[in-house]
Design a protein around this motif. Sequence first.
Motif, short mmCIF file in Angstrom:
data_model
loop_
_atom_site.label_atom_id
_atom_site.label_comp_id
_atom_site.label_asym_id
_atom_site.label_seq_id
_atom_site.Cartn_x
_atom_site.Cartn_y
_atom_site.Cartn_z
N ILE A 20 0.67 -1.30 0.03
CA ILE A 20 -0.13 -0.03 0.04
C ILE A 20 0.78 1.23 -0.34
N ALA A 21 0.71 1.97 -0.94
CA ALA A 21 1.54 3.23 -1.21
C ALA A 21 0.83 4.38 -0.32
N VAL A 44 -4.50 3.06 -1.48
CA VAL A 44 -3.82 3.15 -2.83
C VAL A 44 -2.56 2.20 -2.97
N TYR A 45 -2.62 1.36 -3.98
CA TYR A 45 -1.50 0.25 -3.95
C TYR A 45 -0.45 0.85 -4.86
N ARG A 46 0.76 0.15 -4.43
CA ARG A 46 1.95 0.62 -5.31
C ARG A 46 2.03 0.26 -6.57
N LEU A 210 5.35 3.93 -11.70
CA LEU A 210 4.74 4.98 -10.93
C LEU A 210 3.49 4.42 -9.96
N THR A 211 3.16 5.04 -9.08
CA THR A 211 1.87 4.95 -8.58
C THR A 211 1.26 6.04 -8.99
N VAL A 212 -0.07 5.96 -9.43
CA VAL A 212 -0.84 7.31 -9.85
C VAL A 212 -2.05 7.54 -9.25
N TYR A 213 -2.20 8.69 -8.67
CA TYR A 213 -3.53 8.99 -7.83
C TYR A 213 -4.18 10.15 -8.75
N MET A 214 -5.22 9.77 -9.33
CA MET A 214 -5.57 10.78 -10.35
C MET A 214 -7.28 11.03 -10.08
N VAL A 215 -7.26 12.41 -9.65
CA VAL A 215 -8.65 12.88 -9.28
C VAL A 215 -9.13 13.29 -10.94
#
Length: 271
Positions: A20-21, A44-46, A210-215
């Motif tokens: 988990i990132a 949010v998973y790596r 990459l780990t991407v967190y996208m709104v």
Amino acid sequence: MVDALAPSPAREAAPPEREIAIRVRGVEVGFGPKTIMKNLDLDVYRGEILGFVGGSGQGKSVLTRAILGLVPTRAGTIEVLGRDVARLSPQERKALETRWGVLFQQGALFSALTVKQNVQVPMREHRRLSQAMMDDLAMLKIEMVGLPPDAAEKLPSELSGGMIKRAALARALALDPDIVFLDEPTSGLDPIGAADFDDLIATLQKTLGLTVYMVTHDLDSLYSVCDRIAALAEGRVIAQGPLETMLASDHPWVRSYFHGKRARALARDGA
């Protein structure tokens, strides 16, 4: 006002092999008498691209800022790459900041700086590099996001909307981060430009790990590049999982979002 007695939905159990990132547990955020979110949980998973959706004014950007440590929380914990962001010393926080990059909704480029100089801003802040090294690295990032070499010396006012997004992404990647936060990355782009940008994100995620967190509000992005989706409503995450999970959800907001008029063409095409 969020119902304090509203139960938090069951979280997905993270498979043992998945790191988990970003781990959010029981977070509450508010301003004055107004509570924006309460008892909010999110993982949010790596190495994944997570699409984060929700209605306007529900708190998507607020949660993003809370994760980044820019907005204080009233309760709960937020861990990024195993570190509790609320317990970091200034030195530890600065070190953690080098491991994430942020693309703001409108790019947020410094108008008086060229593209190359914008990309070099994080390098100047966090690294001790020669000008020649920064020039080389900035050109590498500019090429990486698909901008032509001559864009490096242009000011933001000389760029198209799509080029601004790519320049801002190059800056977000300046320090080779583990996590990239994207705030509405395809807003304002035409459908072709948005699809090209989605392809770029997917390629960079795979190439760089990459780990991407996208709104995002872009249904096409959710269908084409996101590994999982999390939906925010009622001050909490009401559903999270792969697209199939979202399509099967019986929550009224989720059903309206993924089965509404704008989603029908995508569903019909089998996207």
